[in-house]
Design an enzyme around this catalytic site. Structure first.
Site, PDB file in Angstrom:
ATOM      1  N   SER A 120      13.669  67.257  19.184  1.00 17.02           N
ATOM      2  CA  SER A 120      13.782  68.517  19.916  1.00 17.02           C
ATOM      3  C   SER A 120      13.976  69.716  18.993  1.00 17.02           C
ATOM      4  O   SER A 120      13.699  70.848  19.376  1.00 17.02           O
ATOM      5  CB  SER A 120      14.935  68.454  20.926  1.00 17.02           C
ATOM      6  N   LYS A 157      21.248  72.614  19.331  1.00 17.46           N
ATOM      7  CA  LYS A 157      20.233  73.543  19.815  1.00 17.46           C
ATOM      8  C   LYS A 157      20.456  74.957  19.238  1.00 17.46           C
ATOM      9  O   LYS A 157      21.515  75.247  18.681  1.00 17.46           O
ATOM     10  CB  LYS A 157      20.283  73.643  21.342  1.00 17.46           C
TER      11      LYS A 157
END
Length: 202
Positions: A120, A157
């Site tokens: 990701s 993230k």
């Protein structure tokens, strides 16, 4: 804890119980009992073991997760590489330790390492990369960070802070949708990445 760390260190050195027992001047049976937990080595022997593996006695006994070691060129600190980071658990208490990494001892602050699982955050951070994080509880908008959300497992993230107080957790890989953290949800920063350790065979 002692028995597990003795076994791990010995295997990393690539030596047998017989070889290390001879170096320590103890019987192989005695050393084997150290690794099974049936016997505790006397302090003098424990100190010899620590010197041989270039770790602290505190580390061997489980009183510390960081290992202060001497290098010919510099002083370094060994930090744990975590395979996963359960939410709400202090970094020093996590037992899912998959490896160690060395960082310069002159680095200020507390550090930990995390093995990346998934893509990701690619192309900057790849699957199986080891990332060194500096522990801190606040970040600027747009920084990448390891964070906790609502008691779930931690996630790595890019953090975008909105004017309405909400937070967007954006993957660097455009194939992944952003995660929206609302005002009534619990959000906590664990640390920011400072270095990528990519294995040569990847």
């Amino acid at each position: 804890m002692l028995k597990d760390r003795l076994k791990k260190l010995r295997k990393e050195k690539g030596i047998t119980q017989k070889e290390i027992s001879e170096l320590l001047n103890v019987s192989r049976v005695s050393y084997a009992r150290y690794e099974t937990g049936d016997r505790q080595p006397p302090y003098e022997t424990l100190s010899k073991i620590a010197d041989f593996f270039e770790v602290s006695t505190d580390y061997l006994l489980g009183n510390s997760n960081n290992i202060k070691i001497k290098n010919l060129d510099r002083d370094v600190v060994r930090i744990n590489v975590l395979g996963s980071v359960p939410a709400g658990v202090p970094m020093e208490a996590i037992e899912d330790i998959v490896d160690w990494e060395e960082i310069p001892s002159e680095w200020n602050g507390d550090y930990f390492a995390l093995k990346i699982d998934g893509n990701s955050m690619s192309p900057k951070y790849l699957n199986d990369d080891v990332v060194i994080f500096k522990a801190q509880d606040d970040i600027d908008c747009g920084q990448n960070a390891l964070v906790y959300v609502n008691g779930y497992d931690a996630t790595f993230k890019k953090v975008i802070k909105k004017e309405d107080g909400s937070i967007i957790l954006q993957a660097l890989n455009p194939e992944y949708s952003p995660i929206v953290v609302k005002n009534d949800e619990t959000f906590k920063v664990a640390g920011i990445p400072v270095e990528i350790r990519r294995k040569e065979n990847l």
